[in-house]
Motif scaffolding. Structure first.
Motif, short mmCIF file in Angstrom:
data_model
loop_
_atom_site.label_atom_id
_atom_site.label_comp_id
_atom_site.label_asym_id
_atom_site.label_seq_id
_atom_site.Cartn_x
_atom_site.Cartn_y
_atom_site.Cartn_z
N SER A 185 39.64 -21.27 -10.93
CA SER A 185 38.39 -21.87 -10.43
C SER A 185 38.58 -22.50 -9.06
O SER A 185 37.65 -22.69 -8.30
N ARG A 186 39.83 -22.84 -8.74
CA ARG A 186 40.15 -23.38 -7.41
C ARG A 186 40.42 -22.25 -6.41
O ARG A 186 40.84 -22.51 -5.28
N GLY A 187 40.22 -21.01 -6.84
CA GLY A 187 40.40 -19.88 -5.93
C GLY A 187 41.86 -19.51 -5.71
O GLY A 187 42.19 -18.77 -4.78
N ILE A 188 42.76 -20.05 -6.53
CA ILE A 188 44.18 -19.79 -6.34
C ILE A 188 44.53 -18.39 -6.88
O ILE A 188 44.16 -18.04 -8.00
N ASP A 189 45.23 -17.62 -6.07
CA ASP A 189 45.66 -16.26 -6.45
C ASP A 189 46.83 -16.38 -7.42
O ASP A 189 47.90 -16.89 -7.06
N LEU A 190 46.63 -15.90 -8.65
CA LEU A 190 47.64 -16.07 -9.70
C LEU A 190 48.37 -14.77 -10.03
O LEU A 190 49.06 -14.69 -11.07
N THR A 191 48.27 -13.79 -9.13
CA THR A 191 49.02 -12.53 -9.35
C THR A 191 50.50 -12.82 -9.59
O THR A 191 51.17 -12.13 -10.37
N LEU A 196 45.83 -33.55 -13.03
CA LEU A 196 45.04 -33.23 -11.84
C LEU A 196 43.59 -33.64 -12.03
O LEU A 196 42.69 -33.12 -11.35
N ASP A 197 43.36 -34.59 -12.92
CA ASP A 197 41.98 -34.89 -13.31
C ASP A 197 41.11 -35.38 -12.16
O ASP A 197 39.91 -35.10 -12.11
N ARG A 198 41.71 -36.12 -11.22
CA ARG A 198 40.89 -36.58 -10.09
C ARG A 198 40.55 -35.41 -9.16
O ARG A 198 39.44 -35.35 -8.62
N LEU A 199 41.50 -34.49 -9.01
CA LEU A 199 41.26 -33.35 -8.12
C LEU A 199 40.21 -32.40 -8.71
O LEU A 199 39.52 -31.70 -7.97
N ARG A 200 40.08 -32.41 -10.03
CA ARG A 200 39.09 -31.54 -10.67
C ARG A 200 37.67 -31.88 -10.24
O ARG A 200 36.80 -31.01 -10.20
N ILE A 201 37.44 -33.16 -9.95
CA ILE A 201 36.07 -33.59 -9.63
C ILE A 201 35.92 -34.00 -8.17
O ILE A 201 34.92 -34.58 -7.78
N LEU A 202 36.94 -33.68 -7.38
CA LEU A 202 36.93 -34.08 -5.96
C LEU A 202 36.11 -33.10 -5.14
O LEU A 202 36.10 -31.90 -5.42
N ASP A 203 35.41 -33.63 -4.10
CA ASP A 203 34.78 -32.69 -3.17
C ASP A 203 35.21 -33.01 -1.73
O ASP A 203 35.78 -34.06 -1.46
N TYR A 204 34.95 -32.05 -0.85
CA TYR A 204 35.50 -32.15 0.51
C TYR A 204 34.93 -33.33 1.28
O TYR A 204 35.62 -33.92 2.12
N LYS A 205 33.71 -33.71 0.96
CA LYS A 205 33.09 -34.88 1.60
C LYS A 205 33.92 -36.15 1.32
O LYS A 205 34.13 -36.98 2.19
N GLU A 206 34.39 -36.29 0.08
CA GLU A 206 35.22 -37.45 -0.26
C GLU A 206 36.54 -37.44 0.53
O GLU A 206 37.04 -38.49 0.93
N ILE A 207 37.09 -36.25 0.74
CA ILE A 207 38.32 -36.11 1.52
C ILE A 207 38.08 -36.58 2.96
O ILE A 207 38.86 -37.36 3.52
N GLN A 208 36.97 -36.13 3.53
CA GLN A 208 36.65 -36.54 4.91
C GLN A 208 36.43 -38.05 5.00
O GLN A 208 36.88 -38.69 5.95
N ASP A 209 35.72 -38.59 4.00
CA ASP A 209 35.45 -40.03 4.02
C ASP A 209 36.75 -40.82 3.96
O ASP A 209 36.93 -41.81 4.69
N ARG A 210 37.67 -40.40 3.11
CA ARG A 210 38.92 -41.15 3.00
C ARG A 210 39.79 -40.96 4.24
O ARG A 210 40.52 -41.88 4.63
N TYR A 211 39.71 -39.81 4.88
CA TYR A 211 40.41 -39.62 6.16
C TYR A 211 39.93 -40.69 7.15
O TYR A 211 40.73 -41.34 7.82
#
Lengths: 304, 304
Positions: free
Chosen positions: A63-69, A276-291
């Motif tokens: 769901s995070r788009g990670i390639d698991l091949t 990884l429970d916090r990362l499950r519900i994280l969005d990019y806006k929160e990342i920018q705000d904390r930056y």
């Protein structure tokens, strides 16, 4: 495949901290790294799990788009780690490690993965790190992690790895063990003379230092009122750091420093919850705000 | 008198580190504080020494322009401290403490000292800190230090001091002991609810954090290749911090942050040599240069 390839561990952790506990929760260096990096760029993962690895965790990584091949599933049990933190959250006490299928892990590089733009060699046997390096076209950027077990037990192989990597990302205890000196500036001089162009030293709640031949850069950790579980903070940092660099393609000193802050931002979220429970519900806006909060945390005016 | 008044100790230290040793060298909290502050503003000192205190040390403090009217000389021996640092330079191991004349120190405030603009109550019995506060006109800015001995032994008196001070400057171990919590953000909330408007937490080689009701500010320590003797770093920090604030008269959030950096700059010089030897040969140009180096060390670009 993605721009960023990571080789490392996927694990089931049992963790106890003063603020709670989790049993057989999703963990492992490649898991934290790839999830963190996935907020910035496309990521592919090479790791091994056992037959018992829950499908829901595979679904989450997908769901995070990670390639698991490159996520190999083998007969046997998944790597288990059991650890505890006291109020001194900066240090984990390992209670039990069951390597299981990870013990005989030999990274297999799918054909489609052989020319990654950025490569992160998680904390595995330096011989295996060398093996991975031989199997891929030299990426534009290679970073690696290690641990005291390899620093003390496979020092020569580790130095051979370091000759071939651009960035070494380790914690302060590991840096002192590697450089055999308590002074981190002296350790950095030694390491930078042996291959890596950048040495990044993670100091947990005290933040991070980056050394290269042009500068030293330092950032504090983000002060948090609720730190619940520090597990994975270092790998999350590395994922944010390299994810941002992979996304921008920029390797300027300014971009390297911004990447350090993005890594620190990601780590500050991870420790707010177990697994990884916090990362499950994280969005990019929160990342920018904390930056931006990091900027306010550290910014001061010039003098005339 | 000067703008800045400090009450604390003047001592003769015997110090051993992995990089050398010094016997009966100049030390003490008021000594480091006042010498550091003297690079920024005019300072007056209240302390006690014994008959054996060398004239050359008095001459040195005078040469820094420090007003010594309040330096009492009493029958007996000067306060002695003997300590050792291992490679883990962040922590001193006290081998011996002889309080001597400091044991019965009761600060006497000369008439001319009774209206300081800025007051620093060094690490002495909180009852004596209260006594000093009662004897002076409320200064524009009051800061204080303390230690675990008083936090554990005279907690109530210490809280009464804190009701009356603007800034508490302590190290992280002391902060955790005072707040009875390992989380510094929670400790800060408690302390700020009990009087001080600012809490400054010194973390040795990991730098400093400042908490107030508007913000948190963090700065790393300056990474140095040669740290010879960490003794006095905390008092030197406080001297630079309050010296700068006393000099400018500015109490804005921006000035407070600049003061933190000046304090960190001064501490970074002190640890380069034993006793106050680095400060003896320091000039203001070097201070300005290192301030700018701090800016390079910590500055990073905004994101769009």
């Amino acid at each position: 495949m993605g721009k960023l390839l990571v080789v490392g561990s996927v694990a089931l952790d049992t963790v106890k901290t003063p603020f709670g506990e989790g049993t057989e929760i999703l963990g492992g260096s490649a898991t934290y790294f790839s999830t963190s990096a996935s907020f910035f760029t496309t990521v592919a993962l090479i790791a091994v799990v056992g037959e018992d690895f829950p499908a829901q965790h595979v679904a989450f990584l997908k769901s995070r788009g990670i390639d698991l091949t490159g996520l190999e599933r083998r007969p046997g049990a998944t790597f288990r780690w059991k650890g505890e933190y006291t109020h001194q959250l900066n240090e984990a006490h390992t209670l039990d490690t069951k390597l299981n299928v990870f013990e005989t892990f030999r990274p297999k590089i799918p054909e489609a993965y052989r020319s990654p733009e950025v490569l992160f060699l998680g904390n595995i046997d330096p011989e295996l790190q060398l093996d991975v390096l031989q199997k891929v076209q030299r990426p534009g950027l290679v970073a690696c992690d290690t641990m005291n077990f390899w620093i003390n037990g496979k020092r020569d192989a580790l130095w051979r790895v370091l000759e071939k990597v651009d960035i070494l990302i380790i914690n302060d205890g590991e840096a002192r063990a590697l450089g055999q000196d308590s002074n981190l500036v002296k350790v950095a001089k030694l390491v930078l003379s042996r291959g890596p162009k950048h040495l990044i030293i993670k100091r947990g709640e005290y933040g991070v230092l980056m050394f290269n031949d042009q500068q030293i850069f330092g950032a504090p950790a983000f002060p948090l009122e609720d730190v619940r579980d520090p597990t994975g903070a270092g790998d999350t940092f590395a994922g944010g750091f390299l994810g941002y660099l992979a996304a921008t393609g920029n390797r300027s000193p300014a971009a390297m420093k911004q990447a350090i802050i993005f890594g620190s931002v990601m780590a500050s979220f991870t420790v707010e919850a177990f697994s990884l429970d916090r990362l499950r519900i994280l969005d990019y806006k929160e990342i920018q705000d904390r930056y931006r909060e990091f900027k306010r945390l550290t910014h001061f005016e010039d003098i005339q």
